[in-house]
Design an enzyme around this catalytic site. Structure first.
Site, PDB file in Angstrom:
ATOM      1  N   GLU A 190       0.672  -1.199  -0.118  1.00 34.12           N
ATOM      2  CA  GLU A 190       0.044   0.114   0.067  1.00 34.12           C
ATOM      3  C   GLU A 190       0.830   1.345  -0.143  1.00 34.12           C
ATOM      4  O   GLU A 190       0.587   2.281  -0.649  1.00 34.12           O
ATOM      5  CB  GLU A 190      -0.818  -0.091   1.204  1.00 34.12           C
ATOM      6  CG  GLU A 190      -1.871  -1.237   1.382  1.00 34.12           C
ATOM      7  CD  GLU A 190      -1.245  -2.275   2.114  1.00 34.12           C
ATOM      8  OE1 GLU A 190      -1.939  -2.816   3.171  1.00 34.12           O
ATOM      9  OE2 GLU A 190      -0.046  -2.699   1.971  1.00 34.12           O
ATOM     10  N   GLY A 216      15.739 -37.903  -0.063  1.00 31.08           N
ATOM     11  CA  GLY A 216      15.244 -39.059  -0.838  1.00 31.08           C
ATOM     12  C   GLY A 216      14.084 -39.843  -0.444  1.00 31.08           C
ATOM     13  O   GLY A 216      13.047 -39.318   0.441  1.00 31.08           O
ATOM     14  N   ALA A 217      13.854 -41.088  -0.742  1.00 31.61           N
ATOM     15  CA  ALA A 217      12.733 -42.028  -0.461  1.00 31.61           C
ATOM     16  C   ALA A 217      12.276 -41.908   1.072  1.00 31.61           C
ATOM     17  O   ALA A 217      11.036 -42.018   1.377  1.00 31.61           O
ATOM     18  CB  ALA A 217      12.787 -43.416  -1.138  1.00 31.61           C
ATOM     19  N   CYS A 229      -0.407   0.426   7.822  1.00 35.57           N
ATOM     20  CA  CYS A 229      -0.863   0.997   6.624  1.00 35.57           C
ATOM     21  C   CYS A 229      -2.242   1.677   6.492  1.00 35.57           C
ATOM     22  O   CYS A 229      -2.261   2.682   5.877  1.00 35.57           O
ATOM     23  CB  CYS A 229      -0.697  -0.023   5.703  1.00 35.57           C
ATOM     24  SG  CYS A 229       0.764  -0.972   5.245  1.00 35.57           S
ATOM     25  N   CYS A 256      -2.610  -3.501   7.324  1.00 38.60           N
ATOM     26  CA  CYS A 256      -2.172  -3.704   8.776  1.00 38.60           C
ATOM     27  C   CYS A 256      -2.503  -2.447   9.655  1.00 38.60           C
ATOM     28  O   CYS A 256      -2.635  -1.091   9.071  1.00 38.60           O
ATOM     29  CB  CYS A 256      -0.889  -4.010   8.995  1.00 38.60           C
ATOM     30  SG  CYS A 256       0.537  -2.716   8.443  1.00 38.60           S
ATOM     31  N   ASP A 299      24.743 -37.847  -4.177  1.00 41.73           N
ATOM     32  CA  ASP A 299      24.615 -37.055  -5.152  1.00 41.73           C
ATOM     33  C   ASP A 299      25.687 -35.801  -4.974  1.00 41.73           C
ATOM     34  O   ASP A 299      26.193 -34.944  -5.794  1.00 41.73           O
ATOM     35  CB  ASP A 299      23.339 -36.300  -5.430  1.00 41.73           C
ATOM     36  CG  ASP A 299      22.461 -37.385  -5.965  1.00 41.73           C
ATOM     37  OD1 ASP A 299      22.789 -38.450  -6.540  1.00 41.73           O
ATOM     38  OD2 ASP A 299      21.216 -37.210  -5.473  1.00 41.73           O
ATOM     39  N   THR A 309      21.230 -38.487   0.206  1.00 40.39           N
ATOM     40  CA  THR A 309      21.292 -37.931  -0.799  1.00 40.39           C
ATOM     41  C   THR A 309      22.590 -36.946  -1.092  1.00 40.39           C
ATOM     42  O   THR A 309      23.144 -36.746  -2.065  1.00 40.39           O
ATOM     43  CB  THR A 309      20.028 -36.746  -0.921  1.00 40.39           C
ATOM     44  OG1 THR A 309      18.828 -37.693  -0.829  1.00 40.39           O
ATOM     45  CG2 THR A 309      20.027 -35.879  -2.101  1.00 40.39           C
ATOM     46  N   ARG A 329      12.587 -23.849  -6.467  1.00 39.86           N
ATOM     47  CA  ARG A 329      13.807 -23.651  -5.513  1.00 39.86           C
ATOM     48  C   ARG A 329      13.754 -21.922  -5.536  1.00 39.86           C
ATOM     49  O   ARG A 329      14.013 -21.353  -4.210  1.00 39.86           O
ATOM     50  CB  ARG A 329      14.976 -23.781  -6.034  1.00 39.86           C
ATOM     51  CG  ARG A 329      15.450 -25.444  -5.793  1.00 39.86           C
ATOM     52  CD  ARG A 329      16.664 -25.635  -6.386  1.00 39.86           C
ATOM     53  NE  ARG A 329      16.815 -27.343  -6.182  1.00 39.86           N
ATOM     54  CZ  ARG A 329      18.043 -27.849  -6.421  1.00 39.86           C
ATOM     55  NH1 ARG A 329      19.136 -27.199  -6.539  1.00 39.86           N
ATOM     56  NH2 ARG A 329      18.082 -29.087  -6.262  1.00 39.86           N
TER      57      ARG A 329
END
Length: 372
Positions: free
Chosen positions: A57, A304-305, A89, A80, A205, A201, A189
């Site tokens: 605003e 992971g899983a 605001c 607010c 990786d 992971t 992401r």
């Protein structure tokens, strides 16, 4: 010719477009957009850009200047009416001479909760609320969950084969989906506050867990690692990144100080020791509560899983993005979910509000989780 209601919806859509510019940048605040309209013409726009900076605003009113007097203000979230890191605001709206305020949704924050709207009406302004409310609420689902339940909005993401595998062989990395899916994953992401993986992971990786978009447009999420016994090696790539985002590792309270010192070599690596659940692993709810206290409103769980299975079993996932490649990875590969026990069709976890997108040769399935 547009009716008043149709006109209100049209201008609120513009306010929503403004609000979306702040996605992934405003936590722990909500995304908010504002539009100032005079004689059915937009004279100013604004959006909340970052916590601690002026709200939507204020940006719109400053841009409008004296033209705001007698105009209508469209705002996606109730203004607010309290002093926080910025002034209320509502006072600025009244001082600017706004005649009418159109609000998308009431603020679920207990510090606001209708008080902003009530103040504006008490000051003699005309007020309309609930315009495109469903769209406004959908935009701020992470904030709504955070402010009402003290937990982040959790998105589970995985790249899988047609036979539901995330790898070709156990303890082995390698691509499943194509470049278009990878690109969309980096957009996720960029829009979420933090990204979570397990220690397996990291060791398989050795990921950076950064956001890589063209022209450096991406913002790296906070990296969250679940590693109950601190098994990840000091040589792990994410421990030595120059990224502005920190790496937070959650481990058991039983982990030795020596192990902790071995990994926390810079102030960008923070070790959180928490309780363990009945499965002997990091307590997920306690971890999520800590993330929320640190201002994390949204979390991308990339696996992971075992991690996926634990989050689903404890009903902690809110939304899912599955990237499906037109390949068969074979029976030696790792399933996308481990440890989730479903006995019948009626007990199955399913998706609702499902959307399908074509990404090159891949298909993305996206939807909200519906637990039995």
């Amino acid at each position: 010719m547009l009716t008043v209601a149709g006109s209100d919806q049209s201008f609120m859509r513009l306010a929503l477009k403004e609000a979306r510019k702040g996605i992934g940048r405003t936590s722990p605040n909500p995304c908010v957009g504002a539009v100032v309209v005079r004689d059915q013409k937009v004279i100013a726009t604004g959006y909340h850009q970052q916590a601690g900076t002026p709200h939507a605003e204020i940006h719109a009113l400053r841009q409008a200047g004296e033209s705001a007097r007698g105009a209508t203000l469209y705002v996606t979230l109730e203004p607010c009416n309290h002093f926080g890191r910025t002034p209320p605001c509502t006072r600025a709206i009244v001082a600017a001479g706004i005649r009418r305020v159109v609000v998308g949704m009431e603020d679920p924050n207990p510090l606001v909760e209708g008080r902003g709207n009530a103040y504006l009406q008490d000051q003699g302004l005309e007020l309309t609320s609930g315009i495109l409310e469903a769209e406004c609420r959908a935009l701020n689902r992470p904030f709504i969950k955070y402010i009402t339940r003290g937990l982040p909005w959790v998105v589970m993401k995985a790249a899988i084969s047609l036979d539901g595998r995330i790898s070709y062989q156990p303890q082995q990395g390698g691509p499943i989906t194509g470049p278009a899916s990878l690109h969309r994953g980096h957009h996720l992401r960029n829009r979420l506050d933090a990204i979570l993986v397990g220690n397996v992971t990291v060791m398989v990786d050795d990921p950076s867990l950064t956001t890589r978009l063209p022209h450096g447009r991406g913002r790296d999420p906070i990296r969250v690692i679940m590693d109950t016994h601190l098994h990840i090696p000091p040589s792990a790539r994410l421990l030595s990144l120059t990224s502005l985002a920190p790496t937070w590792i959650f481990c058991s309270k039983d982990v030795s100080l020596e192990k902790i010192k071995r990994l926390s070599r810079t102030d960008k690596v923070v070790i959180h020791q928490v309780d363990c659940g009945s499965d002997g692993r990091v307590d997920l709810v306690q971890m999520l509560q800590i993330l929320a206290r640190e201002g994390v409103l949204s979390l991308l769980v990339e696996g992971g899983a075992t991690i996926h299975g634990a989050f689903l079993t404890q009903q902690l996932v809110d939304h899912i993005n599955l990237f499906i490649a037109p390949i068969f990875a074979g029976s030696s590969g790792t399933a996308v979910v481990a440890g989730l026990n479903v006995k019948s069709y009626g007990e199955a976890i399913r998706l609702q509000n499902v959307h399908y997108s074509r990404l090159g040769q891949d298909i993305m399935v996206e939807g909200d989780i519906l637990y039995p």
